[in-house]
Scaffold this motif. Sequence first.
Motif, short mmCIF file in Angstrom:
data_model
loop_
_atom_site.label_atom_id
_atom_site.label_comp_id
_atom_site.label_asym_id
_atom_site.label_seq_id
_atom_site.Cartn_x
_atom_site.Cartn_y
_atom_site.Cartn_z
N GLU A 51 0.91 -1.29 -0.04
CA GLU A 51 -0.09 -0.09 -0.15
C GLU A 51 0.93 1.15 -0.06
N SER A 52 1.99 1.22 0.73
CA SER A 52 3.23 2.18 0.33
C SER A 52 4.40 1.84 0.44
N GLN A 53 5.22 2.54 -0.24
CA GLN A 53 6.76 2.14 -0.08
C GLN A 53 7.48 3.26 0.45
N THR A 54 8.61 2.89 1.32
CA THR A 54 9.24 3.77 2.18
C THR A 54 10.52 4.28 1.18
N GLN A 55 10.92 3.36 0.47
CA GLN A 55 12.00 3.66 -0.52
C GLN A 55 11.54 3.13 -1.86
N GLY A 56 10.66 3.48 -2.55
CA GLY A 56 10.11 3.24 -3.85
C GLY A 56 11.14 3.63 -4.68
N ARG A 57 11.54 2.88 -5.50
CA ARG A 57 12.74 3.08 -6.60
C ARG A 57 12.18 3.30 -8.20
N GLY A 58 12.89 4.28 -8.39
CA GLY A 58 12.80 4.75 -10.26
C GLY A 58 14.09 4.12 -10.49
N ARG A 59 14.37 4.36 -11.84
CA ARG A 59 15.91 3.94 -12.46
C ARG A 59 16.90 4.75 -11.94
N LEU A 60 17.95 4.09 -12.09
CA LEU A 60 19.21 5.08 -11.76
C LEU A 60 19.22 6.02 -10.30
N GLY A 61 18.79 4.87 -9.44
CA GLY A 61 18.81 5.52 -8.12
C GLY A 61 17.73 6.56 -7.69
N ARG A 62 16.96 6.92 -8.69
CA ARG A 62 15.81 7.85 -8.54
C ARG A 62 14.67 7.13 -7.53
N ARG A 63 14.00 8.23 -6.94
CA ARG A 63 12.71 7.85 -6.05
C ARG A 63 11.42 7.87 -6.55
N TRP A 64 10.76 6.74 -6.25
CA TRP A 64 9.14 6.69 -6.84
C TRP A 64 8.55 7.16 -5.47
N GLU A 65 7.94 8.24 -5.48
CA GLU A 65 6.95 8.64 -4.59
C GLU A 65 5.67 7.60 -4.44
N SER A 66 5.53 7.19 -3.18
CA SER A 66 4.64 6.08 -3.08
C SER A 66 3.94 6.44 -2.01
N PRO A 67 3.10 7.20 -1.70
CA PRO A 67 1.88 7.39 -0.36
C PRO A 67 1.14 6.26 -0.43
N PRO A 68 0.58 6.03 0.99
CA PRO A 68 -0.26 4.91 1.02
C PRO A 68 -1.85 5.05 0.47
N LEU A 69 -2.20 3.85 0.40
CA LEU A 69 -3.68 3.55 0.03
C LEU A 69 -4.14 4.40 -1.28
N ALA A 70 -3.45 5.25 -1.91
CA ALA A 70 -3.91 5.87 -3.14
C ALA A 70 -3.70 5.28 -4.53
N ASN A 71 -2.53 4.75 -4.51
CA ASN A 71 -1.94 4.12 -5.71
C ASN A 71 -1.67 2.46 -6.00
N LEU A 72 -1.13 2.33 -6.98
CA LEU A 72 -0.71 0.83 -7.11
C LEU A 72 0.75 0.81 -7.30
N TYR A 73 1.37 -0.16 -6.32
CA TYR A 73 2.87 -0.27 -6.59
C TYR A 73 2.96 -1.88 -6.34
N PHE A 74 3.46 -2.49 -7.20
CA PHE A 74 3.45 -3.94 -7.23
C PHE A 74 4.70 -4.41 -8.19
N SER A 75 5.20 -5.60 -7.78
CA SER A 75 6.19 -6.25 -8.70
C SER A 75 5.84 -7.62 -8.98
N VAL A 76 6.08 -8.05 -10.31
CA VAL A 76 5.79 -9.51 -10.47
C VAL A 76 7.21 -10.24 -10.84
N ILE A 77 7.14 -11.21 -10.41
CA ILE A 77 8.54 -12.27 -10.67
C ILE A 77 8.22 -13.01 -12.09
N LEU A 78 8.98 -12.80 -12.98
CA LEU A 78 8.83 -13.68 -14.14
C LEU A 78 10.01 -14.49 -14.17
N ARG A 79 10.01 -15.66 -14.99
CA ARG A 79 11.21 -16.29 -15.18
C ARG A 79 11.10 -16.75 -16.75
N PRO A 80 11.33 -15.73 -17.71
CA PRO A 80 11.12 -15.83 -19.04
C PRO A 80 11.97 -16.70 -19.62
#
Length: 265
Positions: free
Chosen positions: A53-82
């Motif tokens: 629901e929130s990330q304290t150190q949400g990451r963009g590329r190249l060490g940038r930050r992804w703003e991740s306030p609680p309960l407003a947005n979607l933040y998710f990661s999928v594990i793929l083994r292509p």
Amino acid sequence: MGAPLNVANVRERLNTRRLGAKFHYFAELTSTNSYARKLAENGAEEGEVVIAESQTQGRGRLGRRWESPPLANLYFSVILRPALAPAHAPQITLMAAVALAETVGSLIAQAPTIKWPNDILVEGKKLAGVLTEAACGSERIEYVILGIGVNVNYRIDSMAPEIRQRATSIADLTQRGVDREGLLLRLIQALDRCYGELEEAGFETLRPRWEAYFSLRGRRVRVELLDQVLTGRARGIERDGALVLEDDHGVLHSIYAGDVIPLET
Ligand code: BT5
């Protein structure tokens, strides 16, 4: 602030082949990509989803930050083994951008565009971003963490000042609150479908759809690489997902990682 997600509800309604068999749900994480990477290192299966629901150190590329306030947005990661060669790993980012653009495009009146390689923009403002991190052996990809952040009910006036001028959200565009569970369901289904196409037919079936969203073709751009800055015109993408840039001397470059800044409208 909205209600917490009920991921069991989403899981039950999912109709997918590869993604979403298991959800790892958290009220807060440092970064869903970091957590998913640990799971993948410990043998997690393809398709497992980490969502917070929130990330304290949400990451963009190249060490940038992804703003991740609680309960407003979607933040998710999928594990793929292509079953892809490491050189084709960038196609995962492009595939995800198509799935995102198609899903978001069905919810808003405006047409989304893709800014190579990972931004979904609407009216020139960033609505969503993709962060793919791959672990590769010499011949094959071991796993890819496909991280997605989408601004859903993030209102402009609650955005961090650094991004307020350059970001948007679905609620901002539609002037209505958005059901995050419904959106998550549609996004995972779209990713499952596009990922299936990539695995079965390669990038060629996705490429025309990606190109249709590509906003920079023919435009003058500056491309910032780790050790170099190039200026020229964006010409399109190659089979493997590289951006083709024709520099001011007419030399063609294939760009695999970098930031693209449009220079004129
Ligand atoms: C991205 O990076 O666009 C990739 C973002 C991926 C975020 C997801 S959330 C789930 C998963 N777990 C993670 O830790 N990350 C992924 P990049 O192209 O580097 O863009 C980052 C830049 O976008 C920042 O420097 C800001 O200028 C801007 N930005 C930050 N937060 C934003 C937001 N919520 N909406 C729009 N723009 C934002």
